[in-house]
Structures are given as structure tokens and as C-alpha cells.
Design a protein around this motif. Sequence first.
Motif, PDB file in Angstrom:
ATOM      1  N   PRO A  36      24.131 -93.056  23.917  1.00  0.00           N
ATOM      2  CA  PRO A  36      23.554 -91.732  23.676  1.00  0.00           C
ATOM      3  C   PRO A  36      22.044 -91.733  23.878  1.00  0.00           C
ATOM      4  N   ALA A  37      21.547 -90.643  24.417  1.00  0.00           N
ATOM      5  CA  ALA A  37      20.103 -90.467  24.610  1.00  0.00           C
ATOM      6  C   ALA A  37      19.459 -90.182  23.264  1.00  0.00           C
ATOM      7  N   GLN A  38      18.141 -90.332  23.208  1.00  0.00           N
ATOM      8  CA  GLN A  38      17.411 -90.036  21.983  1.00  0.00           C
ATOM      9  C   GLN A  38      17.629 -88.571  21.638  1.00  0.00           C
ATOM     10  N   ALA A  39      17.950 -88.311  20.378  1.00  0.00           N
ATOM     11  CA  ALA A  39      18.180 -86.946  19.937  1.00  0.00           C
ATOM     12  C   ALA A  39      16.892 -86.137  20.020  1.00  0.00           C
ATOM     13  N   VAL A  40      16.999 -84.876  20.370  1.00  0.00           N
ATOM     14  CA  VAL A  40      15.840 -84.003  20.469  1.00  0.00           C
ATOM     15  C   VAL A  40      15.103 -83.942  19.144  1.00  0.00           C
ATOM     16  N   ALA A  41      15.824 -83.972  18.025  1.00  0.00           N
ATOM     17  CA  ALA A  41      15.193 -83.891  16.707  1.00  0.00           C
ATOM     18  C   ALA A  41      14.226 -85.044  16.469  1.00  0.00           C
ATOM     19  N   ASP A  42      14.453 -86.204  17.119  1.00  0.00           N
ATOM     20  CA  ASP A  42      13.583 -87.360  16.930  1.00  0.00           C
ATOM     21  C   ASP A  42      12.197 -87.172  17.542  1.00  0.00           C
ATOM     22  N   ILE A  43      12.016 -86.218  18.432  1.00  0.00           N
ATOM     23  CA  ILE A  43      10.718 -86.051  19.069  1.00  0.00           C
ATOM     24  C   ILE A  43       9.910 -84.906  18.459  1.00  0.00           C
ATOM     25  N   ARG A  44      10.439 -84.274  17.430  1.00  0.00           N
ATOM     26  CA  ARG A  44       9.715 -83.195  16.762  1.00  0.00           C
ATOM     27  C   ARG A  44       8.522 -83.786  16.013  1.00  0.00           C
ATOM     28  N   PRO A  45       7.352 -83.148  16.115  1.00  0.00           N
ATOM     29  CA  PRO A  45       6.187 -83.643  15.374  1.00  0.00           C
ATOM     30  C   PRO A  45       6.443 -83.627  13.867  1.00  0.00           C
ATOM     31  N   PRO A  46       5.734 -84.447  13.111  1.00  0.00           N
ATOM     32  CA  PRO A  46       5.882 -84.438  11.655  1.00  0.00           C
ATOM     33  C   PRO A  46       5.572 -83.054  11.084  1.00  0.00           C
ATOM     34  N   ASP A  47       6.206 -82.725   9.964  1.00  0.00           N
ATOM     35  CA  ASP A  47       6.046 -81.407   9.339  1.00  0.00           C
ATOM     36  C   ASP A  47       4.590 -81.048   9.059  1.00  0.00           C
ATOM     37  N   ALA A  48       3.763 -82.017   8.697  1.00  0.00           N
ATOM     38  CA  ALA A  48       2.355 -81.726   8.382  1.00  0.00           C
ATOM     39  C   ALA A  48       1.640 -81.079   9.569  1.00  0.00           C
ATOM     40  N   THR A  49       2.102 -81.365  10.787  1.00  0.00           N
ATOM     41  CA  THR A  49       1.493 -80.791  11.981  1.00  0.00           C
ATOM     42  C   THR A  49       1.595 -79.263  11.977  1.00  0.00           C
ATOM     43  N   ASP A  51       1.432 -77.261   9.293  1.00  0.00           N
ATOM     44  CA  ASP A  51       0.758 -76.617   8.168  1.00  0.00           C
ATOM     45  C   ASP A  51      -0.250 -75.602   8.719  1.00  0.00           C
ATOM     46  N   PRO A  52      -0.302 -74.384   8.144  1.00  0.00           N
ATOM     47  CA  PRO A  52      -1.215 -73.351   8.667  1.00  0.00           C
ATOM     48  C   PRO A  52      -2.685 -73.781   8.728  1.00  0.00           C
ATOM     49  N   VAL A  53      -3.151 -74.591   7.794  1.00  0.00           N
ATOM     50  CA  VAL A  53      -4.556 -75.012   7.820  1.00  0.00           C
ATOM     51  C   VAL A  53      -4.844 -75.894   9.039  1.00  0.00           C
ATOM     52  N   PHE A  54      -3.823 -76.552   9.560  1.00  0.00           N
ATOM     53  CA  PHE A  54      -3.968 -77.468  10.698  1.00  0.00           C
ATOM     54  C   PHE A  54      -3.804 -76.748  12.045  1.00  0.00           C
ATOM     55  N   GLU A  55      -3.526 -75.457  12.017  1.00  0.00           N
ATOM     56  CA  GLU A  55      -3.239 -74.688  13.230  1.00  0.00           C
ATOM     57  C   GLU A  55      -4.278 -74.862  14.338  1.00  0.00           C
ATOM     58  N   PRO A  56      -5.579 -74.872  14.059  1.00  0.00           N
ATOM     59  CA  PRO A  56      -6.538 -75.042  15.161  1.00  0.00           C
ATOM     60  C   PRO A  56      -6.398 -76.391  15.877  1.00  0.00           C
ATOM     61  N   CYS A  57      -5.834 -77.371  15.208  1.00  0.00           N
ATOM     62  CA  CYS A  57      -5.738 -78.725  15.754  1.00  0.00           C
ATOM     63  C   CYS A  57      -4.372 -79.018  16.390  1.00  0.00           C
ATOM     64  N   ALA A  58      -3.337 -78.304  15.898  1.00  0.00           N
ATOM     65  CA  ALA A  58      -1.954 -78.627  16.254  1.00  0.00           C
ATOM     66  C   ALA A  58      -1.626 -78.414  17.727  1.00  0.00           C
ATOM     67  N   HIS A  59      -2.468 -77.710  18.444  1.00  0.00           N
ATOM     68  CA  HIS A  59      -2.216 -77.522  19.873  1.00  0.00           C
ATOM     69  C   HIS A  59      -2.345 -78.842  20.622  1.00  0.00           C
ATOM     70  N   CYS A  60      -3.156 -79.737  20.098  1.00  0.00           N
ATOM     71  CA  CYS A  60      -3.415 -81.003  20.796  1.00  0.00           C
ATOM     72  C   CYS A  60      -3.114 -82.251  19.973  1.00  0.00           C
ATOM     73  N   HIS A  61      -3.084 -82.128  18.650  1.00  0.00           N
ATOM     74  CA  HIS A  61      -2.946 -83.294  17.768  1.00  0.00           C
ATOM     75  C   HIS A  61      -1.701 -83.196  16.902  1.00  0.00           C
ATOM     76  N   GLN A  62      -1.195 -84.361  16.478  1.00  0.00           N
ATOM     77  CA  GLN A  62      -0.153 -84.452  15.464  1.00  0.00           C
ATOM     78  C   GLN A  62      -0.714 -85.224  14.279  1.00  0.00           C
ATOM     79  N   ILE A  63      -0.142 -84.950  13.110  1.00  0.00           N
ATOM     80  CA  ILE A  63      -0.560 -85.653  11.899  1.00  0.00           C
ATOM     81  C   ILE A  63       0.651 -85.821  10.999  1.00  0.00           C
ATOM     82  N   GLY A  64       0.683 -86.892  10.247  1.00  0.00           N
ATOM     83  CA  GLY A  64       1.800 -87.199   9.361  1.00  0.00           C
ATOM     84  C   GLY A  64       2.522 -88.435   9.856  1.00  0.00           C
TER      85      GLY A  64
END
Length: 148
Positions: A36-49, A51-64
Motif C-alpha cells: 500500500p502507498a502512504q496514506a494521504v492522511a499521513d502527509i497532512r501538516p500538524p494541527d498547530a499549523t 491555528d488562526p494565530v499562525f495563519e500568516p505563516c502557514a502558507h509557507c511553514h509547518q509547526i508541531g
Amino acid sequence: MNRLVWFGLAAALGGVAVGTFIALRSVGEVAPPPPPAQAVADIRPPDATFDPVFEPCAHCHQIGRGARSATGPILQGLAGRKAGTLQGYPFSPAMRASGLTWDAATLDRFIAAPQAVVPGTRMIYPGMEDADRRKALVEFILKAGSGS
């Protein structure tokens, strides 16, 4: 002749990849499916990415935990890291030579005006003027990026 031909059809349903594979051998036998190929759910960024306060950064960065570099480097574990040193990310020469070490004060200055703090950085974000919003963002990055 024992030639193996794979045909695949995959459909994304609810964020999970579902695949159907048929293998045909020249003699008409059906071969077992591939692993089986890697599940799509495995490539989702961490939930902290998300967060509304992180919105200006989330276009380019991930966090968590589990963050991966994207257009910009991950911000997980940023506190205390020397700028431009995250293994595997292609930082600009300006960022690598900046001499910065990330802490609350440095982040605040950088988020306010990235190009003024590190002339030649590849970060295209124009900066955040609102000091209260910037303070909330810096606190979020340091907390979410620490894993707590």
C-alpha cells in the motif's frame, strides 16, 4: 515471457487514498498487489499549523510534531536554533550568514520586517506592523514549536 504489467486506479475519499490494482502476466495470471502507498492522511501538516494565530505563516511553514519543510523551513524546535542551520533546508546565503539565534526578541524583530533584519532573505513576507498580533504569534511559535 514473464512480463508483469500493473494498472492502478486510486481515488481520494475523505482524505484517505483508496487504491485498486490489477496485475496481468503474459500468461494470464493475476499477481499480488503492490504494498500500500502512504496514506494521504499521513502527509497532512500538524494541527498547530492550522491555528488562526499562525495563519500568516502557514502558507509557507509547518509547526508541531511531524512538521515538514515546505516552501519555508519547519518552525518546530526553532527556539535556540541558529538561523539558516536546519538540516536539509536550502536557506539563502544571507540567512546562513545572519548570525541570528532564534528567541522571542529576534523573532519579533524578524516578523516585523524580515528584509530589514536579514537583507537578502528568501522570505517574501512583508512584515507585521501590529505589535500585539506579532507578540501573540511569537508566543505561539515558541510554545507550539517546543512540542508542549
